[in-house]
Design a protein around this motif. Structure first.
Motif, short mmCIF file in Angstrom:
data_model
loop_
_atom_site.label_atom_id
_atom_site.label_comp_id
_atom_site.label_asym_id
_atom_site.label_seq_id
_atom_site.Cartn_x
_atom_site.Cartn_y
_atom_site.Cartn_z
N GLU A 1 -64.52 14.24 -22.11
CA GLU A 1 -65.28 14.16 -20.87
C GLU A 1 -66.02 15.48 -20.65
N GLY A 2 -67.20 15.41 -20.06
CA GLY A 2 -67.99 16.60 -19.82
C GLY A 2 -68.72 17.11 -21.04
N ASN A 3 -68.70 16.32 -22.11
CA ASN A 3 -69.31 16.78 -23.36
C ASN A 3 -70.83 16.81 -23.28
N PHE A 4 -71.43 17.61 -24.17
CA PHE A 4 -72.86 17.53 -24.44
C PHE A 4 -73.06 17.76 -25.93
N HIS A 5 -73.56 16.72 -26.60
CA HIS A 5 -73.80 16.81 -28.04
C HIS A 5 -75.25 16.44 -28.39
N GLY A 6 -76.10 16.26 -27.39
CA GLY A 6 -77.48 15.87 -27.65
C GLY A 6 -77.85 14.63 -26.85
N ARG A 7 -79.01 14.04 -27.20
CA ARG A 7 -79.51 12.96 -26.35
C ARG A 7 -80.02 11.74 -27.14
N THR A 8 -79.53 11.52 -28.35
CA THR A 8 -79.84 10.27 -29.03
C THR A 8 -79.03 9.14 -28.39
N ILE A 9 -79.39 7.90 -28.71
CA ILE A 9 -78.69 6.76 -28.11
C ILE A 9 -77.19 6.80 -28.40
N SER A 10 -76.82 7.04 -29.66
CA SER A 10 -75.39 7.04 -29.97
C SER A 10 -74.66 8.17 -29.26
N VAL A 11 -75.28 9.33 -29.18
CA VAL A 11 -74.61 10.47 -28.57
C VAL A 11 -74.51 10.31 -27.06
N ILE A 12 -75.54 9.81 -26.40
CA ILE A 12 -75.40 9.61 -24.95
C ILE A 12 -74.48 8.44 -24.64
N SER A 13 -74.16 7.65 -25.64
CA SER A 13 -73.23 6.54 -25.42
C SER A 13 -71.86 7.02 -24.98
N PHE A 14 -71.53 8.29 -25.27
CA PHE A 14 -70.25 8.81 -24.80
C PHE A 14 -70.43 10.01 -23.88
N SER A 15 -71.62 10.12 -23.27
CA SER A 15 -71.85 11.13 -22.24
C SER A 15 -71.42 10.58 -20.88
N ASP A 16 -71.01 11.47 -19.98
CA ASP A 16 -70.76 11.03 -18.60
C ASP A 16 -71.74 11.69 -17.63
N ASP A 17 -72.89 12.10 -18.17
CA ASP A 17 -73.97 12.66 -17.37
C ASP A 17 -74.94 11.53 -16.99
N ASP A 18 -75.02 11.23 -15.70
CA ASP A 18 -75.87 10.11 -15.24
C ASP A 18 -77.33 10.31 -15.62
N ASP A 19 -77.81 11.56 -15.58
CA ASP A 19 -79.20 11.82 -15.95
C ASP A 19 -79.46 11.47 -17.42
N ALA A 20 -78.47 11.71 -18.26
CA ALA A 20 -78.63 11.46 -19.69
C ALA A 20 -78.51 9.99 -20.04
N THR A 21 -77.77 9.22 -19.23
CA THR A 21 -77.46 7.84 -19.61
C THR A 21 -78.24 6.79 -18.82
#
Length: 416
Positions: A143-163
């Motif tokens: 949780e709280g991760n940031f690994h980039g902004r491709t579809i697969s990577v934002i698939s496990f983001s919990d940042d509303d702006d990113a998803t």
């Protein structure tokens, strides 16, 4: 102390805002050149860079060693694709593997490409080595991760702006709280192939791990038969006072993910670094990149490794970082509620009573300091490792002045 901005600079900003996609909210300055820890705008105003392009410029702007190598290589050949061998590729990957204590390197371009590549490798390892049934692999993330902004990577983001508005998302990821070893242990099942973790969560606000967390992740991964993947794209390559942050806690992951500073602030270079057990699974046609490992990137990447081999940059980060954190600690109770980080990397939480961190960063810009906010109340500080003690004082003094100014305007009395 407000920096004067000409009509020409304002027109440049308007041009960018008119014709550029609004996927960023830049500070209102148009940079024209840079040297060392300093940037200069189109009007000739100078700014101390306390962001380093999110740690991509660890070795300073226009680093003479790196620029020399890049210019010389441009005069030879810049791009060949991996359809042929190139003269700079072998020395680069050997040097980088040796620096990291690993056997093999998969070069890519951007940090998120390294992350995506590691996800593919982990799944491939899971199916071909561990024996996970096809299409059943899962990877544990924080949780709280940031690994980039491709579809697969934002698939496990919990940042509303990113998803927001980007679904459906890629399945196969399980999120657990960062720092919670019990949650990781409980989440692992027979289909788990890897644990992906930022040793320090940079975008989240420079969140450092609890004591024993990373060694605990390594122990769990080994015992449960899964890979440990350490995303050191921001924390690596000298930023925290060692070549890799994992080294400071005695942890060797199965895969390191590197980027940003690996290109020396000159070209995009990233890499997955690991052993043959995982990287050796790739066969021709199974993964690739036209630009990954190109001659120019490899030449610059090798020069970066050579800079790190001396240990000078790591020592600067340790020594100057200790001084920076000592100075920043003196601001707690004076408009700052908490300071986190290690080396020349800090997350400074601004007291909400003073307003958002963005407003503080805008005032810092007027005083000639470039820093950037994240998650509302945090200012990220990551100056180039070539910065001096005197330049650190300039930045911290400016921050103290801004905090005092805002407190006075709001009629607040600082504590301490």
């Amino acid at each position: 102390m407000t920096k004067a901005r000409s009509a020409a600079q304002q027109r440049a900003i308007e041009q960018i805002e008119t014709y550029g996609s609004h996927n960023y909210h830049p500070l209102p300055v148009v940079v024209e050149s840079g040297s060392g820890a300093w940037l200069t705008d189109v009007d000739g105003n100078r700014y101390l860079d306390f962001l380093s392009a999110y740690s991509a410029v660890n070795f300073g702007h226009s680093n003479p060693d790196l620029v020399k190598v890049a210019v010389e290589q441009l005069g030879r050949v810049a791009i060949t694709s991996r359809a042929v061998y190139s003269a700079t590729y072998g020395p680069f990957i050997q040097a980088l593997a040796t620096l990291c204590g690993k056997q093999m390197v998969l070069p890519m371009n951007t940090g998120v490409e390294a992350v995506e590549s590691s996800l593919k490798l982990a799944r491939k390892w899971g199916y071909e080595v561990k024996g996970v049934p096809e299409d059943q692999a899962n990877i544990i993330v924080m949780e709280g991760n940031f690994h980039g902004r491709t579809i697969s990577v934002i698939s496990f983001s919990d940042d509303d702006d990113a998803t927001g508005s980007y679904g459906p998302f890629t399945p196969g990821f399980l999120k657990v709280p960062y720092g919670d070893l019990d949650a990781i242990e409980a989440a692992i099942d027979e289909h788990t192939v890897a644990i992906l973790v930022e040793p320090i969560q940079g975008e989240a606000g420079v969140i450092t791990p609890p004591p024993g967390f990373l060694p605990g992740v390594r122990e769990i991964a080994t015992r449960r038969g899964v890979l440990m993947i350490a995303d050191e794209i921001q924390s690596g390559l000298g930023r925290t006072g060692s070549t890799l942050y994992c080294q400071q806690v005695g942890v060797v992951p199965d895969l390191y993910l590197l980027g940003k500073a690996l290109g020396g602030g000159v070209v995009p270079v990233s890499a997955v670094v690991g052993d043959e057990e995982v990287l050796g699974l790739l066969r021709p046609g199974q993964h690739g990149s036209t630009f990954g490992g190109n001659p120019l990137a490899a030449a610059v990447g090798l020069a970066v490794v050579r800079l790190l081999e001396t240990g000078e940059m790591q020592a600067r980060s340790r020594d100057l970082g200790a001084y920076l954190h000592e100075r920043l600690a003196g601001l707690v109770g004076r408009g700052v509620t908490e300071v986190r980080g290690i080396g020349l990397w800090a997350g400074v939480d601004v007291d909400p009573a003073l307003g958002p961190a963005r407003a503080i960063c805008e005032r810092l810009l007027d005083r000639g300091i470039i820093a950037k906010d994240t998650h509302g109340q945090t200012i990220r500080m990551a100056p180039p490792l070539v910065i001096t003690r005197e330049e650190l004082d300039l930045a911290v003094d400016a921050l103290a002045e801004v905090l005092a100014e805002v407190s006075s305007e709001l009629g607040l009395t600082p504590v301490g």
